[in-house]
Design a protein around this motif. Structure first.
Motif, PDB file in Angstrom:
ATOM      1  N   MET A   1       2.260 -12.634 -13.707  1.00  0.00           N
ATOM      2  CA  MET A   1       2.960 -11.539 -13.067  1.00  0.00           C
ATOM      3  C   MET A   1       3.038 -11.836 -11.567  1.00  0.00           C
ATOM      4  SD  MET A   1       2.083  -7.473 -13.347  1.00  0.00           S
ATOM      5  CE  MET A   1       2.488  -7.392 -15.072  1.00  0.00           C
ATOM      6  N   PRO A   2       4.202 -11.646 -10.949  1.00  0.00           N
ATOM      7  CA  PRO A   2       4.352 -11.954  -9.522  1.00  0.00           C
ATOM      8  C   PRO A   2       3.535 -11.014  -8.636  1.00  0.00           C
ATOM      9  CG  PRO A   2       6.474 -11.398 -10.539  1.00  0.00           C
ATOM     10  CD  PRO A   2       5.425 -11.208 -11.564  1.00  0.00           C
ATOM     11  N   ASN A   3       3.221 -11.506  -7.462  1.00  0.00           N
ATOM     12  CA  ASN A   3       2.489 -10.719  -6.479  1.00  0.00           C
ATOM     13  C   ASN A   3       3.365 -10.480  -5.263  1.00  0.00           C
ATOM     14  OD1 ASN A   3      -0.019 -10.615  -7.872  1.00  0.00           O
ATOM     15  ND2 ASN A   3      -0.348 -12.741  -7.302  1.00  0.00           N
ATOM     16  N   ILE A   4       3.087  -9.405  -4.554  1.00  0.00           N
ATOM     17  CA  ILE A   4       3.781  -9.080  -3.310  1.00  0.00           C
ATOM     18  C   ILE A   4       2.732  -8.892  -2.230  1.00  0.00           C
ATOM     19  CG2 ILE A   4       5.193  -7.377  -2.104  1.00  0.00           C
ATOM     20  CD1 ILE A   4       6.526  -6.726  -4.755  1.00  0.00           C
ATOM     21  N   THR A   5       2.966  -9.498  -1.074  1.00  0.00           N
ATOM     22  CA  THR A   5       2.077  -9.327   0.071  1.00  0.00           C
ATOM     23  C   THR A   5       2.846  -8.568   1.145  1.00  0.00           C
ATOM     24  OG1 THR A   5       0.960 -11.397  -0.413  1.00  0.00           O
ATOM     25  CG2 THR A   5       0.705 -10.518   1.806  1.00  0.00           C
ATOM     26  N   ILE A   6       2.232  -7.540   1.682  1.00  0.00           N
ATOM     27  CA  ILE A   6       2.869  -6.762   2.745  1.00  0.00           C
ATOM     28  C   ILE A   6       2.132  -7.056   4.040  1.00  0.00           C
ATOM     29  CG2 ILE A   6       3.459  -4.459   3.568  1.00  0.00           C
ATOM     30  CD1 ILE A   6       3.432  -3.560   0.616  1.00  0.00           C
ATOM     31  N   LYS A   7       2.843  -7.638   4.984  1.00  0.00           N
ATOM     32  CA  LYS A   7       2.246  -7.987   6.271  1.00  0.00           C
ATOM     33  C   LYS A   7       2.598  -6.919   7.304  1.00  0.00           C
ATOM     34  CE  LYS A   7       2.538 -12.909   5.361  1.00  0.00           C
ATOM     35  NZ  LYS A   7       3.058 -14.202   5.801  1.00  0.00           N
ATOM     36  N   GLY A   8       1.700  -6.701   8.233  1.00  0.00           N
ATOM     37  CA  GLY A   8       1.975  -5.799   9.349  1.00  0.00           C
ATOM     38  C   GLY A   8       1.894  -4.323   9.010  1.00  0.00           C
ATOM     39  N   LEU A   9       1.231  -3.977   7.925  1.00  0.00           N
ATOM     40  CA  LEU A   9       1.070  -2.581   7.540  1.00  0.00           C
ATOM     41  C   LEU A   9       0.123  -1.904   8.522  1.00  0.00           C
ATOM     42  CD1 LEU A   9       1.965  -0.732   5.170  1.00  0.00           C
ATOM     43  CD2 LEU A   9      -0.170  -1.330   4.048  1.00  0.00           C
ATOM     44  N   SER A  10       0.488  -0.739   9.015  1.00  0.00           N
ATOM     45  CA  SER A  10      -0.381  -0.061   9.975  1.00  0.00           C
ATOM     46  C   SER A  10      -1.658   0.412   9.281  1.00  0.00           C
ATOM     47  CB  SER A  10       0.336   1.137  10.601  1.00  0.00           C
ATOM     48  OG  SER A  10       0.462   2.189   9.664  1.00  0.00           O
ATOM     49  N   LEU A  11      -2.707   0.519  10.055  1.00  0.00           N
ATOM     50  CA  LEU A  11      -3.993   0.980   9.523  1.00  0.00           C
ATOM     51  C   LEU A  11      -3.865   2.401   8.985  1.00  0.00           C
ATOM     52  CD1 LEU A  11      -6.952   0.404   9.018  1.00  0.00           C
ATOM     53  CD2 LEU A  11      -7.449   1.193  11.339  1.00  0.00           C
ATOM     54  N   ASN A  12      -3.088   3.222   9.681  1.00  0.00           N
ATOM     55  CA  ASN A  12      -2.882   4.600   9.232  1.00  0.00           C
ATOM     56  C   ASN A  12      -2.233   4.625   7.843  1.00  0.00           C
ATOM     57  OD1 ASN A  12      -2.727   7.506   9.486  1.00  0.00           O
ATOM     58  ND2 ASN A  12      -0.536   7.212   9.805  1.00  0.00           N
ATOM     59  N   THR A  13      -1.201   3.812   7.651  1.00  0.00           N
ATOM     60  CA  THR A  13      -0.533   3.759   6.350  1.00  0.00           C
ATOM     61  C   THR A  13      -1.487   3.250   5.280  1.00  0.00           C
ATOM     62  OG1 THR A  13       1.622   3.415   7.382  1.00  0.00           O
ATOM     63  CG2 THR A  13       1.410   2.749   5.083  1.00  0.00           C
ATOM     64  N   LYS A  14      -2.232   2.221   5.597  1.00  0.00           N
ATOM     65  CA  LYS A  14      -3.210   1.664   4.639  1.00  0.00           C
ATOM     66  C   LYS A  14      -4.221   2.724   4.237  1.00  0.00           C
ATOM     67  CE  LYS A  14      -5.975  -1.430   2.642  1.00  0.00           C
ATOM     68  NZ  LYS A  14      -6.760  -0.628   1.736  1.00  0.00           N
ATOM     69  N   ASN A  15      -4.743   3.455   5.227  1.00  0.00           N
ATOM     70  CA  ASN A  15      -5.729   4.501   4.935  1.00  0.00           C
ATOM     71  C   ASN A  15      -5.130   5.636   4.108  1.00  0.00           C
ATOM     72  OD1 ASN A  15      -7.726   3.104   6.295  1.00  0.00           O
ATOM     73  ND2 ASN A  15      -7.381   4.183   8.226  1.00  0.00           N
ATOM     74  N   ARG A  16      -3.898   6.000   4.414  1.00  0.00           N
ATOM     75  CA  ARG A  16      -3.239   7.070   3.644  1.00  0.00           C
ATOM     76  C   ARG A  16      -3.012   6.634   2.203  1.00  0.00           C
ATOM     77  NH1 ARG A  16       0.704  10.645   6.114  1.00  0.00           N
ATOM     78  NH2 ARG A  16       0.374  11.621   4.110  1.00  0.00           N
ATOM     79  N   LEU A  17      -2.616   5.368   2.019  1.00  0.00           N
ATOM     80  CA  LEU A  17      -2.439   4.857   0.658  1.00  0.00           C
ATOM     81  C   LEU A  17      -3.753   4.855  -0.109  1.00  0.00           C
ATOM     82  CD1 LEU A  17       0.056   1.920   1.253  1.00  0.00           C
ATOM     83  CD2 LEU A  17       0.481   3.983  -0.089  1.00  0.00           C
ATOM     84  N   THR A  18      -4.822   4.484   0.582  1.00  0.00           N
ATOM     85  CA  THR A  18      -6.150   4.500  -0.037  1.00  0.00           C
ATOM     86  C   THR A  18      -6.503   5.913  -0.470  1.00  0.00           C
ATOM     87  OG1 THR A  18      -6.873   2.622   1.297  1.00  0.00           O
ATOM     88  CG2 THR A  18      -8.596   3.986   0.323  1.00  0.00           C
ATOM     89  N   ASP A  19      -6.272   6.889   0.398  1.00  0.00           N
ATOM     90  CA  ASP A  19      -6.559   8.299   0.075  1.00  0.00           C
ATOM     91  C   ASP A  19      -5.712   8.783  -1.099  1.00  0.00           C
ATOM     92  OD1 ASP A  19      -8.385   8.375   2.149  1.00  0.00           O
ATOM     93  OD2 ASP A  19      -7.016   9.374   3.561  1.00  0.00           O
ATOM     94  N   LEU A  20      -4.433   8.450  -1.083  1.00  0.00           N
ATOM     95  CA  LEU A  20      -3.547   8.876  -2.170  1.00  0.00           C
ATOM     96  C   LEU A  20      -3.960   8.264  -3.506  1.00  0.00           C
ATOM     97  CD1 LEU A  20      -0.126   8.696  -0.291  1.00  0.00           C
ATOM     98  CD2 LEU A  20      -1.267  10.766  -1.108  1.00  0.00           C
ATOM     99  N   ALA A  21      -4.366   7.017  -3.474  1.00  0.00           N
ATOM    100  CA  ALA A  21      -4.830   6.358  -4.696  1.00  0.00           C
ATOM    101  C   ALA A  21      -6.082   7.042  -5.228  1.00  0.00           C
ATOM    102  CB  ALA A  21      -5.098   4.877  -4.431  1.00  0.00           C
ATOM    103  N   LYS A  22      -7.009   7.353  -4.315  1.00  0.00           N
ATOM    104  CA  LYS A  22      -8.240   8.035  -4.739  1.00  0.00           C
ATOM    105  C   LYS A  22      -7.920   9.397  -5.342  1.00  0.00           C
ATOM    106  CE  LYS A  22     -11.480   5.875  -1.542  1.00  0.00           C
ATOM    107  NZ  LYS A  22     -12.339   6.070  -0.360  1.00  0.00           N
TER     108      LYS A  22
END
Length: 80
Positions: A1-22
């Motif tokens: 299965m292919p992978n996608i890498t996202i570069k330059g993601l802001s820390l705020n966006t990363k943290n929000r995604l982590t919270d939403l996943a939880k």
């Protein structure tokens, strides 16, 4: 299965995604996969919705025309 890498993601966006996943009870990976799958399907759904709306408009026009014809028929039958 292919992978996608996202570069330059802001820390705020990363943290929000982590919270939403939880909040969703899934891993970040699974949450992002579900999010992308939904996004890709949205275009197909919009196409179906557009087709449905056009079908509804056509059906309404036919019902209105049918009503006109039925009213004319009733008027003719009353006059006889």
């Amino acid at each position: 299965m292919p992978n996608i890498t996202i570069k330059g993601l802001s820390l705020n966006t990363k943290n929000r995604l982590t919270d939403l996943a939880k909040k969703s009870g899934v891993s970040e990976q699974k949450y992002l996969k579900m999010l992308l799958d939904k996004h890709v399907l949205a275009e197909d759904i919009e196409g179906v919705q557009s087709t449905y709306e056009e079908l509804c408009k056509m059906t309404l026009a036919l019902i209105e025309k049918n009503t006109e014809v039925m009213n004319e028929f009733i008027k003719i039958m009353k006059d006889e």
